[in-house]
Each structure stands twice: as structure tokens, then as C-alpha cells.
Design a protein around this motif. Structure first.
Motif, PDB file in Angstrom:
ATOM      1  N   ILE A 101       0.822  -1.217   0.000  1.00  8.74           N
ATOM      2  CA  ILE A 101       0.000   0.000   0.000  1.00  8.74           C
ATOM      3  C   ILE A 101       0.854   1.264   0.000  1.00  8.74           C
ATOM      4  N   HIS A 102       1.977   1.222   0.700  1.00 12.65           N
ATOM      5  CA  HIS A 102       2.837   2.411   0.757  1.00 12.65           C
ATOM      6  C   HIS A 102       3.445   2.694  -0.630  1.00 12.65           C
ATOM      7  N   ASP A 103       3.871   1.640  -1.312  1.00 10.47           N
ATOM      8  CA  ASP A 103       4.426   1.793  -2.671  1.00 10.47           C
ATOM      9  C   ASP A 103       3.366   2.335  -3.625  1.00 10.47           C
ATOM     10  N   PHE A 104       2.140   1.845  -3.455  1.00 10.83           N
ATOM     11  CA  PHE A 104       1.022   2.315  -4.298  1.00 10.83           C
ATOM     12  C   PHE A 104       0.875   3.831  -4.156  1.00 10.83           C
ATOM     13  N   PHE A 105       0.981   4.340  -2.945  1.00  6.64           N
ATOM     14  CA  PHE A 105       0.883   5.790  -2.726  1.00  6.64           C
ATOM     15  C   PHE A 105       2.049   6.515  -3.396  1.00  6.64           C
ATOM     16  N   LEU A 106       3.256   5.985  -3.214  1.00 10.91           N
ATOM     17  CA  LEU A 106       4.441   6.669  -3.762  1.00 10.91           C
ATOM     18  C   LEU A 106       4.425   6.694  -5.289  1.00 10.91           C
ATOM     19  N   GLU A 107       3.799   5.684  -5.890  1.00  7.98           N
ATOM     20  CA  GLU A 107       3.801   5.594  -7.354  1.00  7.98           C
ATOM     21  C   GLU A 107       2.639   6.359  -7.994  1.00  7.98           C
ATOM     22  N   ASP A 108       1.771   6.924  -7.167  1.00  6.60           N
ATOM     23  CA  ASP A 108       0.593   7.604  -7.704  1.00  6.60           C
ATOM     24  C   ASP A 108       0.792   9.125  -7.612  1.00  6.60           C
ATOM     25  N   GLU A 109       0.651   9.799  -8.762  1.00  9.49           N
ATOM     26  CA  GLU A 109       0.902  11.247  -8.817  1.00  9.49           C
ATOM     27  C   GLU A 109       0.069  12.032  -7.803  1.00  9.49           C
ATOM     28  N   THR A 110      -1.190  11.607  -7.612  1.00  8.24           N
ATOM     29  CA  THR A 110      -2.064  12.379  -6.724  1.00  8.24           C
ATOM     30  C   THR A 110      -1.881  12.005  -5.250  1.00  8.24           C
ATOM     31  N   LEU A 111      -1.190  10.894  -4.980  1.00  7.09           N
ATOM     32  CA  LEU A 111      -1.077  10.426  -3.585  1.00  7.09           C
ATOM     33  C   LEU A 111       0.336  10.551  -3.022  1.00  7.09           C
ATOM     34  N   LYS A 112       1.321  10.766  -3.907  1.00  9.02           N
ATOM     35  CA  LYS A 112       2.703  10.546  -3.467  1.00  9.02           C
ATOM     36  C   LYS A 112       3.191  11.492  -2.371  1.00  9.02           C
ATOM     37  N   THR A 113       2.507  12.630  -2.200  1.00  7.75           N
ATOM     38  CA  THR A 113       2.943  13.539  -1.132  1.00  7.75           C
ATOM     39  C   THR A 113       2.222  13.263   0.195  1.00  7.75           C
ATOM     40  N   ILE A 114       1.315  12.317   0.178  1.00  7.47           N
ATOM     41  CA  ILE A 114       0.569  12.004   1.413  1.00  7.47           C
ATOM     42  C   ILE A 114       1.338  10.950   2.208  1.00  7.47           C
ATOM     43  N   PRO A 115       1.823  11.307   3.408  1.00  7.14           N
ATOM     44  CA  PRO A 115       2.624  10.324   4.149  1.00  7.14           C
ATOM     45  C   PRO A 115       1.829   9.100   4.574  1.00  7.14           C
ATOM     46  N   VAL A 116       2.490   7.944   4.455  1.00  8.21           N
ATOM     47  CA  VAL A 116       1.921   6.682   4.916  1.00  8.21           C
ATOM     48  C   VAL A 116       2.784   6.215   6.088  1.00  8.21           C
ATOM     49  N   ILE A 117       2.151   5.974   7.234  1.00  8.67           N
ATOM     50  CA  ILE A 117       2.877   5.457   8.394  1.00  8.67           C
ATOM     51  C   ILE A 117       2.810   3.945   8.315  1.00  8.67           C
ATOM     52  N   GLY A 118       3.945   3.349   7.960  1.00 11.89           N
ATOM     53  CA  GLY A 118       4.007   1.908   7.699  1.00 11.89           C
ATOM     54  C   GLY A 118       4.978   1.707   6.557  1.00 11.89           C
ATOM     55  N   PRO A 119       5.787   0.644   6.599  1.00 14.44           N
ATOM     56  CA  PRO A 119       6.859   0.489   5.616  1.00 14.44           C
ATOM     57  C   PRO A 119       6.374   0.083   4.228  1.00 14.44           C
ATOM     58  N   GLN A 120       7.286   0.245   3.267  1.00 16.93           N
ATOM     59  CA  GLN A 120       7.028  -0.197   1.904  1.00 16.93           C
ATOM     60  C   GLN A 120       7.150  -1.725   1.830  1.00 16.93           C
ATOM     61  N   LYS A 121       6.734  -2.228   0.655  1.00 19.07           N
ATOM     62  CA  LYS A 121       6.640  -3.680   0.448  1.00 19.07           C
ATOM     63  C   LYS A 121       7.947  -4.429   0.757  1.00 19.07           C
ATOM     64  N   GLU A 122       9.051  -3.895   0.278  1.00 21.17           N
ATOM     65  CA  GLU A 122      10.312  -4.625   0.464  1.00 21.17           C
ATOM     66  C   GLU A 122      10.610  -4.787   1.954  1.00 21.17           C
ATOM     67  N   ALA A 123      10.467  -3.690   2.712  1.00 25.29           N
ATOM     68  CA  ALA A 123      10.723  -3.755   4.153  1.00 25.29           C
ATOM     69  C   ALA A 123       9.703  -4.644   4.852  1.00 25.29           C
ATOM     70  N   ALA A 124       8.467  -4.616   4.362  1.00 20.15           N
ATOM     71  CA  ALA A 124       7.413  -5.422   4.985  1.00 20.15           C
ATOM     72  C   ALA A 124       7.673  -6.916   4.826  1.00 20.15           C
ATOM     73  N   THR A 125       8.587  -7.263   3.909  1.00 15.64           N
ATOM     74  CA  THR A 125       8.966  -8.667   3.743  1.00 15.64           C
ATOM     75  C   THR A 125       9.621  -9.215   5.014  1.00 15.64           C
ATOM     76  N   LEU A 126      10.093  -8.329   5.883  1.00 12.98           N
ATOM     77  CA  LEU A 126      10.621  -8.791   7.179  1.00 12.98           C
ATOM     78  C   LEU A 126       9.560  -9.578   7.938  1.00 12.98           C
ATOM     79  N   GLU A 127       8.307  -9.215   7.741  1.00  9.62           N
ATOM     80  CA  GLU A 127       7.207  -9.997   8.340  1.00  9.62           C
ATOM     81  C   GLU A 127       6.640 -10.989   7.331  1.00  9.62           C
ATOM     82  N   GLY A 128       6.643 -10.606   6.057  1.00 10.97           N
ATOM     83  CA  GLY A 128       5.991 -11.409   5.012  1.00 10.97           C
ATOM     84  C   GLY A 128       6.731 -12.674   4.650  1.00 10.97           C
ATOM     85  N   SER A 129       8.032 -12.743   4.987  1.00 10.51           N
ATOM     86  CA  SER A 129       8.808 -13.963   4.709  1.00 10.51           C
ATOM     87  C   SER A 129       9.786 -14.208   5.853  1.00 10.51           C
TER      88      SER A 129
END
Ligand code: AMP
Ligand code: GLY
Length: 423
Positions: free
Chosen positions: A78-106
Motif C-alpha cells: 500500500i505504501h508503494d502504491f501511494f508513492l507511485e501515484d501522482e495524486t497520492l505521493k505527497t501524502i505520508p503513509v505510516i508503515g513500511p514499503q513492500k520490500e521492508a514489509a517482507t521482514l514480516e511477510g517472509s
């Protein structure tokens, strides 16, 4: 500011309860939320795995910040989705991006990360269906108990601890060949059993700086004396009495700092919470697992002890200025006792009316699985209400929480009466 919290449990109600205390909050939204969040914020009935729906909600409600409670949307990016979207990218997301979330995901990714950065953890090896034979051989060389972990997210059920080597081999086969935990068990981590007492360490980081939040201990099993099936968590206590200054320093120097430095070295950006599941083996802390979010019900004792304006902390995090935050912690003990539906963590019924909530005085009732319907508050999940109380001692806090637990009623209500028993 308008803030959106993603999630629907006790953790998210606690976030909402804390954020609404900030004078800088204009409107607070929770998606999808529960009856508790509905009373203090606006619930948005959207599917949180549908990022397009989240986007529409963010744009239509003029949201300035998104706080993600559970791991699934983070692992799904979800955080990457925000960063990649022109209208959302300046809105901060509290929570890591997908790669970092792999610490829990794998689990394998997490173990490799720990080995690479010399972070103390159980010895392990990972296996797939192609290496099943080697996995069985590996088990034969180990001694009981055998710890088998599905690599991926398995709703907290993916860890098996077995006494018998033949059973361990059968389970390994069921995980690898028969998808016992679906895709999550395509890879299985087998690891050394660690004997000791568990605790949870919570870190908030902006990727450059970090702060350690109060420690907590949760009670995962359904039955008293920590017996029976695993649950999401039946209660929690903070602080953890056996974490003295010396042990705290070991955790910080041997685990927290190498984790933050390791993320930097690996070029993995991280903005959010890191929940490090620890076990105290003798005098040494070792990592059992990383989670990329806050714990539940640990949040229900950790956040009430943080005296700071949480929105200010999140703004500093978003601006990579966490070093400017001076955390102020309530020195009293907080406990939380979870009221659950009869039958949980196996089958249970929903829709039971909850009575007595309006009479809660000395404790705080954080809603987990609840729903407001036709003017009534109904049970809507396995974990229903988390009752948090403060005291100068753990006993004092527990007696308030248990008094309150007795005042709230719904059909099938169950709770553990021994929270803190081992402390
Ligand atoms: P996890 O899903 O990784 O948190 O594991 C669930 C539970 O299994 C933990 O909370 C521990 O109680 C237990 N556990 C996991 N790994 C180990 C280990 N290596 N040694 C002993 N207990 C473990
Ligand atoms: N209480 C444990 C967890 O949130 O995973």
C-alpha cells in the motif's frame, strides 16, 4: 489535519483514541473500523486490500496522512502504491514499503537479514518441496522440540512446535507438499528451539532515526497458564518488569541498532513501526520474529503510556525528524485484558449484544470485533473488547481491569484471569 487509519481491531481503536486527543486533528477516519472507532471518528466501509478504493476515499475526504494498522496491506504494497501515484505521493503513509514489509511477510527473508547483520536469533535452515529430503535429514540431526515455520503470512497459525521427530517430518511434508498453510508454506524454516521468556519490543523509525517505545508482554494462548491454542493475544502488560537497564541496553545495542543500520546498509527504506518479538535466553535477548506493525493487544498498553501527541510523532516520522521527538512515558503499569467470544480461536458466533460499556469508568474499553447496529453494540469477531487499566503496580492495574471485565456482559464472554501470572 485529516487522518485515515486502516484496520478494524483494538490496535486501530487505540490509534484513533490517541490521535483524536491531538489538537491538530481536524477529521479522523477509520477504514473499516468498529463500533469503538465509530463513536470517535468516521468509519469508511471500504475493502482495505482494494487500494483504488483507499485512493478514492483519501481524495474525496481530503486526507493528509494514512496510518496502516495491520500487516497485510503493507506486505501487499500500500505504501508503494501511494508513492507511485501522482495524486497520492505527497501524502505520508505510516508503515513500511513492500520490500521492508517482507521482514514480516517472509521468515526466510527475515532470517537472512538477521544473519547478514549479526542479529542474535535461533539457528535455522529453509526448505522447499525440492529439498524435502534434506529437510527430513536436518530434523533427524536436531533434538526436540522441533520448530517448523511457514515462510509466509499464515494468520498467526504458521508455526508448529513438535516433540516427536516423526510427526515433525510428517508436518514438514504436509506443509511443503500438501500446502498445509497454502502458499505460505511453499518454503518452511526449521529452527532451533529457544527456551526462555518472551517479550515484545516496539520501535518507531523514520529510516534514519529511531525511538524505542515501552516494552510489553502479551499472552497468546487461550487458556490459563499459557495453555491451549494460540490466539491473536489475550492480554498484555507494560512495562515488562524483567527488562532492567542492562537488558534494555543489550536489546538496543545487539538488536535495535543493527536492525536500523542493516536496513540502511541494504538500502531498504523504512517509515513506521517495527515490532520485534524477543525471547530472553539466559541473559541474552534473541529475535523470534519481526513484525512491521504494532502488536495487538500490545498497542492497548503501549500507546496509553506514551504521553506525547501521537500526530506530532507521526509528522516528525514522515519528515525524517524523529530525532527531534522527546518521548514522555507514563511510569505506571498498564495492563489490558481481552474479552473474547465463546469458542474463539475456533468457531464462535457473532451478533451478541454487549452490555455495560457505558458504565466503564476507571478503565478504557478498546473495541476489537464489535459492530454498531440498530442502536446496539454487537460482537463481531473472536476478540471483542480489550480493557486497559493503569496502576502503580501490576496488581492494582489488574484488579481494575478485572472489575471492569465483570461489569461487561455478552453471551459466551470469556477472558483469561491470569494475565501477568509469570511476572
Ligand atoms: P511467531 O509466529 O514467529 O511469533 O511464532 C509463534 C510462537 O511460537 C512464538 O510466539 C513463540 O512462542 C513460538 N516460537 C517461535 N519460534 C520459536 C523458537 N525458535 N523457539 C521457541 N519458541 C518459538
Ligand atoms: N500480539 C501479537 C501480535 O500482534 O502479533
Amino acid at each position: 489535519m485529516n487522518v485515515l487509519i486502516i484496520g478494524s481491531g483494538g490496535r486501530e481503536h487505540t490509534f484513533a483514541w490517541k490521535l483524536i486527543q491531538s489538537s491538530k486533528i481536524n477529521k479522523l477516519f477509520v477504514a473499516p473500523g468498529n463500533a469503538g472507532t465509530e463513536a470517535i471518528a468516521v468509519n469508511l466501509n471500504i475493502d482495505i486490500s482494494d487500494f483504488q478504493a483507499v485512493k478514492n476515499a483519501v481524495l474525496s475526504h481530503g486526507i493528509h496522512m494514512v496510518v496502516v494498522g495491520p500487516e497485510a496491506p503493507l506486505v501487499e504494497g500500500i505504501h508503494d502504491f501511494f508513492l507511485e501515484d501522482e495524486t497520492l505521493k505527497t501524502i505520508p503513509v505510516i508503515g513500511p514499503q513492500k520490500e521492508a514489509a517482507t521482514l514480516e511477510g517472509s521468515k526466510e527473508f527475515a532470517k537472512e537479514f538477521m544473519n547478514r547483520h549479526n542479529i542474535p536469533t535461533a539457528k535455522y535452515q529453509a526448505f522447499t518441496s525440492e529439498t524435502l529430503g534434506e529437510g527430513k535429514h536436518f530434523l533427524e540431526k536436531m533434538t526436540a522440540p522441533y520448530v517448523l515455520k511457514a515462510d509466509g503470512l499464515a494468520a498467526g497459525k504458521g508455526v508448529l512446535i513438535l516433540q516427536d521427530v516423526e510427526e515433525a517430518k510428517r508436518e514438514l511434508e504436509a506443509m511443503l507438499l500438501n500446502s498445509k498453510f497454502g502458499n505460505a508454506s511453499k518454503t518452511v524454516v526449521i529452527e532451533e528451539f529457544l527456551e526462555g521468556i518472551e517479550l515484545s519490543c516496539f520501535v518507531i523509525t523514520d529510516g534514519k532515526h529511531y525511538k524505542i517505545l515501552p516494552y510489553a508482554k502479551d499472552y497468546k494462548r487461550i487458556g490459563e497458564g499459557d495453555k491451549g491454542l494460540n490466539t491473536g493475544g489475550m492480554g498484555a502488560v507494560s512495562p515488562v518488569p524483567f527488562v532492567d537497564e542492562v537488558f534494555h541496553r543489550k536489546i538496543e545495542e545487539q538488536i535495535v541498532q543493527p536492525t536500523i543500520e542493516g536496513l540502511k546498509k541494504d538500502g531498504i527504506s523504512y517509515k513506521g513501526f517495527i515490532f520485534i518479538g524477543l525471547i530472553k535466553v539466559g541473559d541474552q535477548p534473541k529475535v523470534i520474529e519481526y513484525n512491521v506493525r504494532m502488536g495487538d493487544p500490545e498497542t492497548e498498553v503501549v500507546l496509553p503510556r506514551v504521553k506525547n501527541d501521537l500526530l506530532e510523532v507521526f509528522k516528525a516520522l514522515a519528515n525524517t525528524e524523529l530525532d527531534t521527538v522527546d518521548l514522555k512515558i507514563d511510569q505506571r503499569t498498564a495492563v489490558t485484558v481481552m474479552l473474547v467470544s465463546g469458542g474463539y480461536p475456533e468457531g464462535y458466533e457473532k451478533g451478541m449484544e454487549i452490555r455495560g460499556l457505558e458504565d466503564v469508568r476507571n478503565a478504557t474499553a478498546f473495541h476489537a470485533g464489535t459492530l454498531r447496529k440498530n442502536g446496539k453494540t454487537l460482537t463481531n469477531g473472536g476478540r471483542v473488547i480489550s480493557l486497559t487499566a493503569f496502576g502503580n503496580t501490576m496488581q492494582e492495574a489488574l484488579s481494575i481491569a478485572y472489575d471492569t471485565a465483570g461489569q461487561i456482559s455478552f453471551e459466551g464472554k470469556y477472558f483469561r484471569k491470569d494475565i501477568g501470572f509469570d511476572l
